[in-house]
Motif scaffolding. Structure first.
Motif, PDB file in Angstrom:
ATOM      1  N   SER A   1       0.828  -1.205   0.000  1.00 45.82           N
ATOM      2  CA  SER A   1       0.000   0.000   0.000  1.00 45.82           C
ATOM      3  C   SER A   1       0.863   1.256   0.000  1.00 45.82           C
ATOM      4  O   SER A   1       0.582   2.232  -0.697  1.00 45.82           O
ATOM      5  CB  SER A   1      -0.923  -0.005   1.217  1.00 45.82           C
ATOM      6  N   GLY A   2       1.963   1.251   0.769  1.00 48.83           N
ATOM      7  CA  GLY A   2       2.842   2.408   0.804  1.00 48.83           C
ATOM      8  C   GLY A   2       3.509   2.683  -0.532  1.00 48.83           C
ATOM      9  O   GLY A   2       3.604   3.828  -0.978  1.00 48.83           O
ATOM     10  N   LEU A   3       3.951   1.614  -1.197  1.00 50.76           N
ATOM     11  CA  LEU A   3       4.567   1.792  -2.515  1.00 50.76           C
ATOM     12  C   LEU A   3       3.558   2.333  -3.524  1.00 50.76           C
ATOM     13  O   LEU A   3       3.875   3.204  -4.349  1.00 50.76           O
ATOM     14  CB  LEU A   3       5.138   0.456  -2.999  1.00 50.76           C
ATOM     15  N   ASP A   4       2.318   1.825  -3.442  1.00 47.31           N
ATOM     16  CA  ASP A   4       1.293   2.288  -4.377  1.00 47.31           C
ATOM     17  C   ASP A   4       1.032   3.781  -4.199  1.00 47.31           C
ATOM     18  O   ASP A   4       0.906   4.529  -5.176  1.00 47.31           O
ATOM     19  CB  ASP A   4       0.018   1.490  -4.150  1.00 47.31           C
ATOM     20  N   VAL A   5       0.980   4.244  -2.938  1.00 47.70           N
ATOM     21  CA  VAL A   5       0.756   5.662  -2.681  1.00 47.70           C
ATOM     22  C   VAL A   5       1.919   6.498  -3.202  1.00 47.70           C
ATOM     23  O   VAL A   5       1.734   7.549  -3.836  1.00 47.70           O
ATOM     24  CB  VAL A   5       0.549   5.899  -1.172  1.00 47.70           C
ATOM     25  N   ALA A   6       3.164   6.038  -2.959  1.00 48.68           N
ATOM     26  CA  ALA A   6       4.333   6.797  -3.400  1.00 48.68           C
ATOM     27  C   ALA A   6       4.397   6.910  -4.917  1.00 48.68           C
ATOM     28  O   ALA A   6       4.659   7.984  -5.471  1.00 48.68           O
ATOM     29  CB  ALA A   6       5.600   6.127  -2.858  1.00 48.68           C
ATOM     30  N   VAL A   7       4.127   5.787  -5.617  1.00 51.82           N
ATOM     31  CA  VAL A   7       4.173   5.806  -7.080  1.00 51.82           C
ATOM     32  C   VAL A   7       3.046   6.681  -7.638  1.00 51.82           C
ATOM     33  O   VAL A   7       3.225   7.388  -8.641  1.00 51.82           O
ATOM     34  CB  VAL A   7       4.094   4.373  -7.628  1.00 51.82           C
ATOM     35  N   SER A   8       1.886   6.665  -6.995  1.00 53.86           N
ATOM     36  CA  SER A   8       0.777   7.498  -7.461  1.00 53.86           C
ATOM     37  C   SER A   8       1.128   8.973  -7.335  1.00 53.86           C
ATOM     38  O   SER A   8       0.829   9.770  -8.239  1.00 53.86           O
ATOM     39  CB  SER A   8      -0.482   7.191  -6.643  1.00 53.86           C
ATOM     40  N   ILE A   9       1.774   9.343  -6.247  1.00 48.51           N
ATOM     41  CA  ILE A   9       2.178  10.744  -6.086  1.00 48.51           C
ATOM     42  C   ILE A   9       3.190  11.132  -7.158  1.00 48.51           C
ATOM     43  O   ILE A   9       3.118  12.208  -7.769  1.00 48.51           O
ATOM     44  CB  ILE A   9       2.749  10.965  -4.677  1.00 48.51           C
ATOM     45  N   ALA A  10       4.163  10.235  -7.411  1.00 51.52           N
ATOM     46  CA  ALA A  10       5.165  10.524  -8.441  1.00 51.52           C
ATOM     47  C   ALA A  10       4.522  10.652  -9.820  1.00 51.52           C
ATOM     48  O   ALA A  10       4.908  11.510 -10.630  1.00 51.52           O
ATOM     49  CB  ALA A  10       6.223   9.424  -8.446  1.00 51.52           C
ATOM     50  N   ALA A  11       3.500   9.818 -10.097  1.00 46.53           N
ATOM     51  CA  ALA A  11       2.826   9.877 -11.396  1.00 46.53           C
ATOM     52  C   ALA A  11       2.119  11.207 -11.572  1.00 46.53           C
ATOM     53  O   ALA A  11       2.145  11.810 -12.659  1.00 46.53           O
ATOM     54  CB  ALA A  11       1.830   8.723 -11.510  1.00 46.53           C
ATOM     55  N   VAL A  12       1.498  11.698 -10.520  1.00 36.54           N
ATOM     56  CA  VAL A  12       0.799  12.985 -10.606  1.00 36.54           C
ATOM     57  C   VAL A  12       1.797  14.106 -10.885  1.00 36.54           C
ATOM     58  O   VAL A  12       1.566  15.000 -11.727  1.00 36.54           O
ATOM     59  CB  VAL A  12       0.015  13.247  -9.311  1.00 36.54           C
ATOM     60  N   VAL A  13       2.943  14.058 -10.181  1.00 43.47           N
ATOM     61  CA  VAL A  13       3.947  15.112 -10.372  1.00 43.47           C
ATOM     62  C   VAL A  13       4.507  15.082 -11.786  1.00 43.47           C
ATOM     63  O   VAL A  13       4.611  16.119 -12.462  1.00 43.47           O
ATOM     64  CB  VAL A  13       5.065  14.947  -9.328  1.00 43.47           C
ATOM     65  N   LEU A  14       4.879  13.878 -12.275  1.00 42.43           N
ATOM     66  CA  LEU A  14       5.463  13.773 -13.615  1.00 42.43           C
ATOM     67  C   LEU A  14       4.458  14.159 -14.696  1.00 42.43           C
ATOM     68  O   LEU A  14       4.814  14.810 -15.686  1.00 42.43           O
ATOM     69  CB  LEU A  14       5.975  12.348 -13.844  1.00 42.43           C
TER      70      LEU A  14
END
Length: 360
Positions: free
Chosen positions: A260-273
């Motif tokens: 769950s933590g990895l999914d949240v981190a990758v989702s945040i990175a996707a929004v930024v990129l």
């Protein structure tokens, strides 16, 4: 003698009683050492007593009682017995027969006690004693009496509309019908109506306390018929191994938290990129409209930013699907596993202690 003597005679009697109360000579004729009051102790009350006498002389009897009653309670019935006579006369003027009788009787009881000890009381005390006896006789002949004995536990009692008092007193009332309320301020209050005739004493017994049920004592445990060493605990012999169950999860909850933590981190990175790629696209479009062309370097930079954004979005979606699958498996794939419990005994000082061994 009437119960309400002329006010002038009562004032003279009160003045004489006050003077004799606060006179060290009267207190020392001849007191026992334990009952004498030093002059310096009386001086603390003299000013208040004189203020009460001034109010009594002015006809403000209730105000005089307000000065005298605290002094009497501080001195007590033995040392303040002369003041008890003053209070009895004053309460009689106010028509409070109950308190008048209580204070006059306290005065007479202390006079009898001192006379029994061989003390010389003086002529003034003898006159007050005769007057107090006459007042008590007049009250007894003209009033009815309602006696409420003391109770254990204590019970609050109210006679008619008077102030509630703790049971253990005699109420002096006018002849006729009266209401006695037991525990007037409680939900379990009880009201009784009594007839009090002049010269008669009626007794009202407080309710008896509810009996307390004794604790239930069960029969002693049966003793073992097999002779042997004493047991610290006597276990019940099991028919066979007992079974219990526990729920076993297919995976650790730590794995779910990590996913769950990895999914949240990758989702945040996707929004930024993705935001950066959109911003770069807008700048390139504005530059093309002004210059008419886009450099190769700028185009390659935009393609790189868009690729990273698409990769991050895809990773977030993929990790989200994996996390959802792991959560479903965590709950759906749980199973029950039997735990076998067998009794075990360990000797201790000639006996045994019951225990349990769990086999998984």
């Amino acid at each position: 003698m009437s119960t309400r003597r002329p006010f002038e005679l009562s004032r003279v009697v009160g003045v004489l009683a006050g003077v004799m109360l606060l006179s060290s000579t009267a207190l020392a004729v001849p007191p026992a050492p334990s009952a004498s009051i030093p002059e310096d102790e009386l001086s603390a009350y003299r000013e208040r007593f004189n203020l009460g006498m001034d109010r009594y002389d002015a006809g403000a009897v209730s105000e005089a009682i307000g000065y005298w009653e605290p002094i009497y309670r501080q001195l007590g019935p033995k040392a303040g017995y002369r003041l008890a006579y003053n209070l009895g006369v004053a309460y009689g003027h106010l028509g409070d027969a109950t308190r008048a009788a209580e204070r006059l009787q306290a005065f007479l009881d202390e006079v009898d006690g001192r006379r029994g000890q061989g003390q010389a009381l003086g002529a003034v005390v003898a006159k007050e004693e005769a007057d107090a006896h006459q007042r008590m006789a007049d009250l007894t002949a003209s009033k009815g009496r309602i006696r409420i004995p003391a109770a254990d536990p204590p019970v609050s009692v109210q006679v008619d509309a008077s102030e509630p008092r703790v049971a253990g007193f005699v109420a002096w009332v006018e002849p006729g019908e009266h209401t006695v309320t037991l525990e007037p301020q409680a939900s379990k209050s009880e009201t009784r109506v009594v007839q009090a005739k002049a010269g008669e004493l009626v007794e009202v017994q407080p309710p008896a306390p509810l009996p307390v049920a004794p604790p239930v004592v069960g029969p002693p445990p049966p003793k073992s018929s097999v002779a042997g060493p004493p047991m610290a605990l006597e276990p019940i012999a099991p028919k066979g191994p007992g079974e219990a169950y526990e729920r076993k999860r297919p995976l650790s909850p730590v794995l779910l938290a990590t996913s769950s933590g990895l999914d949240v981190a990758v989702s945040i990175a996707a929004v930024v990129l993705e935001s950066q790629a959109i911003s770069l696209h807008d700048r390139l479009a504005n530059g093309q409209s002004s210059t008419g062309s886009i450099s190769e370097i700028a185009r390659n930079h935009f393609d790189e930013e868009r690729t990273w954004a698409y990769t991050a979005v895809g990773g977030a979606v993929g990790l989200g699907a994996v996390t959802a699958g792991l959560v479903s498996w965590y709950f759906v794939g749980s199973s029950r596993q039997a735990v076998v419990i067998q009794p075990a005994f360990a000797p201790e000082r000639g006996g045994a202690i019951a225990g349990a061994l769990a086999h998984f």
